[in-house]
Design an enzyme around this catalytic site. Structure first.
Site, PDB file in Angstrom:
ATOM      1  N   ASP A   1     -95.131 -20.881  28.752  1.00 11.41           N
ATOM      2  CA  ASP A   1     -93.702 -21.005  28.503  1.00 11.41           C
ATOM      3  C   ASP A   1     -92.901 -20.423  29.654  1.00 11.41           C
ATOM      4  O   ASP A   1     -91.688 -20.629  29.736  1.00 11.41           O
ATOM      5  CB  ASP A   1     -93.346 -20.273  27.208  1.00 11.41           C
ATOM      6  CG  ASP A   1     -91.870 -20.360  26.859  1.00 11.41           C
ATOM      7  OD1 ASP A   1     -91.362 -21.494  26.736  1.00 11.41           O
ATOM      8  OD2 ASP A   1     -91.227 -19.313  26.720  1.00 11.41           O
TER       9      ASP A   1
ATOM     10  N   HIS B   1     -89.426 -22.123  29.023  1.00 13.65           N
ATOM     11  CA  HIS B   1     -88.997 -20.757  28.702  1.00 13.65           C
ATOM     12  C   HIS B   1     -88.174 -20.776  27.406  1.00 13.65           C
ATOM     13  O   HIS B   1     -87.052 -20.268  27.356  1.00 13.65           O
ATOM     14  CB  HIS B   1     -88.181 -20.143  29.843  1.00 13.65           C
ATOM     15  CG  HIS B   1     -88.205 -18.648  29.842  1.00 13.65           C
ATOM     16  ND1 HIS B   1     -88.204 -17.881  30.980  1.00 13.65           N
ATOM     17  CD2 HIS B   1     -88.233 -17.749  28.816  1.00 13.65           C
ATOM     18  CE1 HIS B   1     -88.223 -16.597  30.678  1.00 13.65           C
ATOM     19  NE2 HIS B   1     -88.249 -16.487  29.367  1.00 13.65           N
TER      20      HIS B   1
ATOM     21  N   SER C   1     -89.833 -20.320  24.088  1.00 16.84           N
ATOM     22  CA  SER C   1     -90.711 -19.997  22.965  1.00 16.84           C
ATOM     23  C   SER C   1     -90.014 -19.207  21.863  1.00 16.84           C
ATOM     24  O   SER C   1     -90.474 -19.201  20.727  1.00 16.84           O
ATOM     25  CB  SER C   1     -91.944 -19.227  23.456  1.00 16.84           C
ATOM     26  OG  SER C   1     -91.564 -18.075  24.170  1.00 16.84           O
TER      27      SER C   1
ATOM     28  N   GLU D   1     -88.565 -20.770  38.005  1.00 15.03           N
ATOM     29  CA  GLU D   1     -87.950 -21.466  36.875  1.00 15.03           C
ATOM     30  C   GLU D   1     -86.556 -21.948  37.254  1.00 15.03           C
ATOM     31  O   GLU D   1     -85.794 -21.191  37.871  1.00 15.03           O
ATOM     32  CB  GLU D   1     -87.872 -20.539  35.648  1.00 15.03           C
ATOM     33  CG  GLU D   1     -89.236 -20.159  35.113  1.00 15.03           C
ATOM     34  CD  GLU D   1     -89.172 -19.273  33.875  1.00 15.03           C
ATOM     35  OE1 GLU D   1     -88.049 -18.967  33.410  1.00 15.03           O
ATOM     36  OE2 GLU D   1     -90.233 -18.897  33.352  1.00 15.03           O
TER      37      GLU D   1
ATOM     38  N   ALA E   1     -95.170 -14.354  28.324  1.00 15.66           N
ATOM     39  CA  ALA E   1     -94.672 -13.067  28.817  1.00 15.66           C
ATOM     40  C   ALA E   1     -93.718 -13.292  29.987  1.00 15.66           C
ATOM     41  O   ALA E   1     -92.528 -13.525  29.794  1.00 15.66           O
ATOM     42  CB  ALA E   1     -95.846 -12.180  29.220  1.00 15.66           C
ATOM     43  N   ARG E   2     -94.251 -13.249  31.194  1.00 14.41           N
ATOM     44  CA  ARG E   2     -93.502 -13.517  32.406  1.00 14.41           C
ATOM     45  C   ARG E   2     -94.381 -14.362  33.330  1.00 14.41           C
ATOM     46  O   ARG E   2     -95.590 -14.111  33.439  1.00 14.41           O
ATOM     47  CB  ARG E   2     -93.090 -12.220  33.117  1.00 14.41           C
ATOM     48  CG  ARG E   2     -91.949 -11.478  32.432  1.00 14.41           C
ATOM     49  CD  ARG E   2     -90.644 -12.254  32.541  1.00 14.41           C
ATOM     50  NE  ARG E   2     -89.500 -11.542  31.978  1.00 14.41           N
ATOM     51  CZ  ARG E   2     -89.017 -11.742  30.762  1.00 14.41           C
ATOM     52  NH1 ARG E   2     -89.649 -12.603  29.939  1.00 14.41           N
ATOM     53  NH2 ARG E   2     -87.949 -11.090  30.334  1.00 14.41           N
TER      54      ARG E   2
END
Length: 321
Positions: free
Chosen positions: A259, A283, A285, A264, A234-235
């Site tokens: 992910d 990040h 996925s 980031e 998600a986040r």
């Protein structure tokens, strides 16, 4: 089909990936493609009336906010479902849409693959392979286990379908309360802490808000069934990373897949890198090989509706400030 009274803007790191698709489909329209800030300045000077904005790590959020707030724009579509990078959204005179659902089946496919890798000891076998170690490891099958989908929207719905096909019991949390054919039960979000103790796998598919920030912290991990698996696509800030690391180290969680992260790219000195029971992807996925073209095609579908004065797909209600 009527022509818009201004150019159409496409903002993406590699705009040439989208030029053939959109110019080929709409050859009579005036297109402007921007892959950096200078090209965006030039495009905005032409006063575009509609825009497709696809954010990536090379084009930061402020650039997209500049396009979003340009006064000539009447319609703005986000490539992807998230629009954190556009916040705060202060306009109420703009038609605003996103691309929710376009990549949903593929992100859910990755989440399922991560779950199979974690539950089937595939990461441990990979480590054994590096050491030339032949040692069978028992695993607990997914069939008969309970999957709790926290945010049963488009992505969570596909994951629910995949999990049910594997023989899992699926329970969902969704604010609307709408049923889903793969879910045995649907509950409102405030039932989360009550449902965590019964879930063998918890998969997060939530939008980041002040209410969901660090929703999965020490209290949530303490409520989870010992030996459960957590999936977060998600986040990053939905999960308190210090609490996650503690839950993995003390054995509360058997494993986790992330992910997304609070920072980031994930910093090189983050202790998460060294946690063997954590599977990390950057990040990526839903990073299917043709993802920009898929967003472009969906924008094209909505553009046809816009030109015909028909309702658009995935309208976001403004303002959200």
């Amino acid at each position: 089909m009527p022509r818009p009274d201004g150019p159409l803007l496409v903002l993406h790191q590699n705009p040439e990936q989208l030029r053939p698709l959109l110019e080929g489909r709409f050859p009579d329209l005036d297109w402007r493609f921007a892959g950096d800030e200078a090209a965006l300045d030039e495009a905005l000077a032409a006063d575009p009336v509609a825009a497709l904005s696809i954010k990536d790590s090379f084009l930061p959020g402020p650039i997209h906010r500049r396009a979003f707030h340009h006064p000539s724009l009447r319609w703005f579509q986000v490539g992807g479902s998230g629009f954190d990078h556009l916040l705060p959204l202060e306009r109420d005179d703009l038609l605003f849409t996103n691309s929710k659902g376009v990549l949903a089946p593929f992100l859910a496919e990755t989440a399922l693959g991560a779950l199979l890798a974690l539950s089937g000891n595939l990461l441990r076998y990979r480590e054994q392979q590096k050491r030339h170690l032949w040692q069978p490891l028992p695993f607990s099958p997914l069939r008969g286990k309970t999957l709790l989908v926290v945010g049963l929207g488009a992505i969570g719905g596909y994951l629910a379908d995949y999990a049910k096909a594997l023989g899992m019991r699926v329970v969902g949390l969704r604010a609307s309360g709408r049923p889903h054919p793969a879910a045995e039960a649907i509950h409102p979000p405030d039932k989360l802490m009550e449902l965590l103790p019964d879930a063998d796998v918890v998969s997060l598919h939530l939008r980041l808000t002040e209410e969901t920030r660090h929703l999965f912290g020490a209290a949530a991990f303490a409520a989870m069934k010992p030996g459960a698996i957590l999936l977060n696509t998600a986040r990053g800030p939905v999960v308190d990373e210090a609490a996650l690391l503690d839950a993995l180290r003390n054995g509360r969680l058997a494993a986790a897949y992330c992910d997304v992260f609070e920072t980031e790219p994930l910093p090189e000195d983050s202790p998460l890198w060294a946690e063997q029971r954590l599977l990390i992807t950057p990040h990526a996925s839903d990073n299917v090989i043709d993802w920009p073209q898929r967003f472009g095609a969906f924008f094209g579908d909505n553009l046809e509706r816009w030109l015909k004065d028909e309702p658009l797909e995935n309208v976001i209600r403004l303002p959200l400030a």
